[in-house]
Design an enzyme around this catalytic site. Structure first.
Site, PDB file in Angstrom:
ATOM      1  N   ASP A   8      50.369  36.532  52.518  1.00 16.46           N
ATOM      2  CA  ASP A   8      49.072  36.415  52.064  1.00 16.46           C
ATOM      3  C   ASP A   8      49.144  36.616  50.514  1.00 16.46           C
ATOM      4  O   ASP A   8      49.244  37.831  49.936  1.00 16.46           O
ATOM      5  CB  ASP A   8      48.207  37.137  52.653  1.00 16.46           C
ATOM      6  CG  ASP A   8      46.728  37.093  51.818  1.00 16.46           C
ATOM      7  OD1 ASP A   8      46.441  36.465  51.279  1.00 16.46           O
ATOM      8  OD2 ASP A   8      45.842  38.112  52.662  1.00 16.46           O
ATOM      9  N   LYS A  71      45.566  32.843  41.071  1.00 14.12           N
ATOM     10  CA  LYS A  71      45.666  32.224  42.460  1.00 14.12           C
ATOM     11  C   LYS A  71      44.451  31.193  42.017  1.00 14.12           C
ATOM     12  O   LYS A  71      44.331  30.001  42.508  1.00 14.12           O
ATOM     13  CB  LYS A  71      45.175  33.160  43.402  1.00 14.12           C
ATOM     14  CG  LYS A  71      45.047  32.448  44.664  1.00 14.12           C
ATOM     15  CD  LYS A  71      44.898  33.230  45.933  1.00 14.12           C
ATOM     16  CE  LYS A  71      44.243  32.823  47.141  1.00 14.12           C
ATOM     17  NZ  LYS A  71      44.200  33.769  48.230  1.00 14.12           N
ATOM     18  N   GLU A 148      43.728  30.349  54.960  1.00 22.44           N
ATOM     19  CA  GLU A 148      43.353  31.544  55.566  1.00 22.44           C
ATOM     20  C   GLU A 148      42.716  32.005  56.720  1.00 22.44           C
ATOM     21  O   GLU A 148      43.100  32.394  57.735  1.00 22.44           O
ATOM     22  CB  GLU A 148      42.989  32.603  54.325  1.00 22.44           C
ATOM     23  CG  GLU A 148      44.049  32.708  53.254  1.00 22.44           C
ATOM     24  CD  GLU A 148      43.393  33.113  51.899  1.00 22.44           C
ATOM     25  OE1 GLU A 148      42.345  32.984  51.739  1.00 22.44           O
ATOM     26  OE2 GLU A 148      44.140  33.449  50.800  1.00 22.44           O
ATOM     27  N   ASP A 170      36.762  35.231  56.094  1.00 23.68           N
ATOM     28  CA  ASP A 170      37.849  35.638  55.388  1.00 23.68           C
ATOM     29  C   ASP A 170      37.193  36.290  54.091  1.00 23.68           C
ATOM     30  O   ASP A 170      36.811  35.564  53.313  1.00 23.68           O
ATOM     31  CB  ASP A 170      38.613  34.506  55.061  1.00 23.68           C
ATOM     32  CG  ASP A 170      39.797  34.692  54.110  1.00 23.68           C
ATOM     33  OD1 ASP A 170      39.763  36.241  53.824  1.00 23.68           O
ATOM     34  OD2 ASP A 170      40.221  33.808  53.599  1.00 23.68           O
TER      35      ASP A 170
END
Length: 185
Positions: A8, A71, A148, A170
């Site tokens: 992750d 990210k 995800e 999520d």
């Protein structure tokens, strides 16, 4: 083939895990004995950098040398992070975070090579390719990039009994994604 690791690569924290011999997920602690690693890189000098908690702590004293939340820039052709007169692409910074996670090999006494990396549901093709490239720069064999919520849905669906519709949330450090899936075992 050895273990396949799930990563992750998070906006605020990242972690690495694998399935044990009983099919149970095991999160591997980093060298600081924490199950999560801050997704932060501190470029102390052109030749020295830190990833994780030390980098996060450097935000207070040297914020101009610390890259966090990179990210959010994955797949962006216009973003670079500048520190100590050098430019870093999002893939390069993310590769440093991935290398830190691959330090799990020190704990497990086996190589971390084959990985599946998760990304947010909103990631387009460019962001997914940038994530894969980051893994390759880190020396990893990236088997797949999974969204995800899709990864969570697959995990749930593998154990589900009977046909059902499921909503997967999520709630991450940088995103909040919702996916609705139909499970048909």
């Amino acid at each position: 083939m050895g273990k396949i690791f799930g990563i992750d690569l998070g906006t605020t924290y990242s972690c690495i895990a694998y399935l044990d011999e009983y099919g149970k997920p095991v999160t591997v602690a980093n060298q600081e004995n924490s199950p999560v690693t801050p997704s932060v890189v501190f470029f102390e000098t052109p030749d020295n950098f830190s990833v994780g908690q030390v980098a996060k702590e450097a935000l207070a004293s040297d914020p101009e040398l610390v890259c966090s939340a990179v990210k959010r820039q994955m797949g962006s052709r216009d973003f670079t992070f500048s520190a100590n007169g050098q430019e870093y692409q999002p893939e390069t910074v993310s590769a440093l975070i991935l290398k830190k996670l691959a330090d799990a090999s020190l704990t497990l006494k086996e190589e971390v090579k084959d990985v599946v990396i998760t990304c947010p549901a909103y990631f387009g093709l460019d962001a997914k390719e940038a994530t894969k490239k980051a893994g390759e720069i880190a020396g990893l064999n990236v088997l797949a990039i999974l969204q995800e919520p899709t990864a969570a849905a697959i995990s749930y669906g593998l154990k589900a009994e009977g046909e059902q519709t499921v909503m997967v949330y999520d709630l991450g450090g940088g995103t909040f994604d919702v996916t609705i899936i139909s499970v048909k075992p």
